[in-house]
Design a protein around this motif. Structure first.
Motif, PDB file in Angstrom:
ATOM      1  N   TYR A  84       0.842  -1.202   0.000  1.00  0.00           N
ATOM      2  CA  TYR A  84       0.000   0.000   0.000  1.00  0.00           C
ATOM      3  C   TYR A  84       0.877   1.252   0.000  1.00  0.00           C
ATOM      4  N   ALA A  85       1.867   1.290   0.893  1.00  0.00           N
ATOM      5  CA  ALA A  85       2.740   2.457   0.999  1.00  0.00           C
ATOM      6  C   ALA A  85       3.522   2.688  -0.285  1.00  0.00           C
ATOM      7  N   GLY A  86       3.896   1.599  -0.967  1.00  0.00           N
ATOM      8  CA  GLY A  86       4.726   1.710  -2.143  1.00  0.00           C
ATOM      9  C   GLY A  86       3.975   1.982  -3.430  1.00  0.00           C
ATOM     10  N   GLY A  87       2.708   2.274  -3.352  1.00  0.00           N
ATOM     11  CA  GLY A  87       1.950   2.603  -4.559  1.00  0.00           C
ATOM     12  C   GLY A  87       0.566   1.992  -4.607  1.00  0.00           C
ATOM     13  N   LYS A 109       0.759   4.241 -11.447  1.00  0.00           N
ATOM     14  CA  LYS A 109       2.196   4.285 -11.217  1.00  0.00           C
ATOM     15  C   LYS A 109       2.526   5.379 -10.206  1.00  0.00           C
ATOM     16  N   THR A 110       3.333   5.003  -9.198  1.00  0.00           N
ATOM     17  CA  THR A 110       3.805   5.993  -8.232  1.00  0.00           C
ATOM     18  C   THR A 110       5.322   6.066  -8.213  1.00  0.00           C
ATOM     19  N   GLY A 111       5.984   5.213  -9.003  1.00  0.00           N
ATOM     20  CA  GLY A 111       7.444   5.209  -9.041  1.00  0.00           C
ATOM     21  C   GLY A 111       7.989   6.289  -9.949  1.00  0.00           C
ATOM     22  N   VAL A 112       9.310   6.479  -9.869  1.00  0.00           N
ATOM     23  CA  VAL A 112       9.971   7.535 -10.620  1.00  0.00           C
ATOM     24  C   VAL A 112      10.150   7.164 -12.086  1.00  0.00           C
ATOM     25  N   GLN A 113       9.918   5.886 -12.455  1.00  0.00           N
ATOM     26  CA  GLN A 113      10.221   5.436 -13.818  1.00  0.00           C
ATOM     27  C   GLN A 113       9.515   6.256 -14.888  1.00  0.00           C
ATOM     28  N   ILE A 114       8.286   6.701 -14.609  1.00  0.00           N
ATOM     29  CA  ILE A 114       7.525   7.405 -15.635  1.00  0.00           C
ATOM     30  C   ILE A 114       8.204   8.715 -16.033  1.00  0.00           C
TER      31      ILE A 114
END
Length: 415
Positions: A264-267, A328-333
């Motif tokens: 949950y915390a990670g996205g 998506k919540t990561g920096v990859q985008i």
């Protein structure tokens, strides 16, 4: 329209939906699928048969005739007349309708001419949700809720292997932390640094697996961050603690309550926001049950090209069209290589699962950087993927209603 037992002839092609929707709308007692010898036509005929059998037609009520000419108008017309004569002898008195949506254009011309006067000829306009009468008669509207999510996926050749949308434990967990989820969504435009910090924590906590599924590293609940959390985010970290996501010592030590809490915390919170939005629309009577799902896993049937990845973060079917939402919540985008990889996968999903009218949205909680972000936006536009950036996430309900064509509901949602 008064019901009368009828025969429906359709022309096999790769357009499965255009050949099944008229049958589902008109409910003929007998469906005849005319298929040429091309591989695509034969595969399409088989898929239409499967869909109609699953929709209730008995095996003897769906019949494929092979070796249908797909070129030379004279040959096609002669074949269609012979087929019509055979059907009239076997089913005396029944009108013979034609779905002219499939096959090649010359096949449609030949069959329309050969079957003229024996019944009605139709063209399935899936974009506008209509069955157009080719003789100038009244068009028939295709109900917006005619197909469920599982129906559309099946028409594209995919099978649902897991649908945890309404898992009771999951639903209760989502509802319990809905306040925190909404806060993250509302403050997302200002939380770029916080999301990066938390994503680094969860990468260290979550299990690592090989492509074959074997575990390289098990879940670790206790993580020591490499640096302290920014003071401006302390209140939010405490809100995570109050929601049962982690225990925090006020410095660098974080202990996750469970693997699910770490996800949950990670996205996972963004996927839960999507769930809360769609579940709310169902609760309000806007979306019928069975027309949407989250974290749905699918696999491809025999002879169907596998899509890139087999899990849908969220999907909705309305007006017989599929909307896929990726979170998506990561920096990859916001990186060159990362955005390329993500958008390639979504383009594959759109084409393989949604067909020509499928639509895909990419929901991102990370702000796009000036240079790489512009490239990602242009690439998304080229792939026909809609990008919903942090400031737009709070309006997801209104955006979904607008896509559904429910302007009044969309205006109320954004008010």
């Amino acid at each position: 329209m008064e019901f009368q037992p009828r025969i429906l002839v359709c022309l096999a092609s790769e357009q499965i939906m255009q050949n099944t929707l008229p049958a589902l709308r008109l409910r003929p007692v007998q469906v005849v699928i005319a298929a040429s010898d091309s591989e695509q036509a034969l595969a399409g005929a088989l898929q239409v048969s499967r869909v109609l059998h699953d929709a209730g037609w008995p095996p003897e009520a769906v019949h494929t005739v092979e070796h249908t000419p797909d070129h030379d108008l004279g040959s096609i017309t002669r074949y269609a007349r012979e087929l019509a004569a055979d059907l009239q002898s076997r089913y005396p008195g029944l009108p013979i309708d034609l779905n002219a949506s499939g096959g090649t254009k010359v096949m449609s011309f030949g069959f329309v001419g050969a079957l003229a006067g024996l019944g009605d000829a139709w063209y399935c306009d899936t974009r506008h949700g209509l069955l157009e009468h080719l003789g100038g008669g009244r068009a028939l509207r295709l109900p917006a809720d005619m197909l469920k999510l599982i129906d559309v996926l099946q028409m594209q050749g995919y099978r649902v292997v897991a649908d945890p949308t309404w898992n009771p434990v999951f639903a209760c967990s989502v509802a319990a932390r809905a306040g925190l989820t909404e806060r993250l969504v509302r403050e997302a435009p200002q939380l770029n640094g916080f999301f990066g910090y938390v994503n680094r924590l969860t990468r260290e906590a979550l299990p690592q697996t090989r492509p074959d599924g074997s575990i390289v590293r098990s879940f670790r609940d206790e993580i020591l961050a490499q640096r302290q959390l920014f003071a401006t985010n302390h209140d939010l970290a405490q809100a995570f603690e109050q929601a049962g996501i982690w225990q925090w010592d006020g410095d660098c030590r974080f202990v996750f309550a469970s693997e699910a809490a770490a996800r949950y915390a990670g996205g996972g919170w963004l996927e839960e926001w999507t769930w809360l939005t769609l579940a709310g629309l169902q609760a309000d009577g806007v979306i019928p049950d069975g027309h949407w799902g989250t974290n749905v896993r699918v696999d491809a049937g025999q002879g169907v090209q596998e899509a890139a990845g087999n899990e849908l973060d969220a999907a909705l079917v309305w007006r017989n069209q599929l909307l896929v939402l990726e979170c998506k919540t990561g920096v990859q985008i916001s990186t060159e290589g990362g955005s390329q990889s993500i958008l390639n996968r979504l383009d594959s999903l759109r084409r393989h699962l949604g067909g020509a009218l499928g639509e895909t949205w990419l929901l991102t909680a990370r702000r796009l950087q000036p240079v790489t972000g512009s490239a990602a936006r242009e690439r998304a536009r080229a792939y026909r993927i809609r990008l919903l950036e942090p400031a737009q996430l709070v309006d997801l309900r209104a955006e979904v209603c607008a896509w559904m064509g429910l302007e009044r509901v969309a205006e109320e949602a954004s008010a």
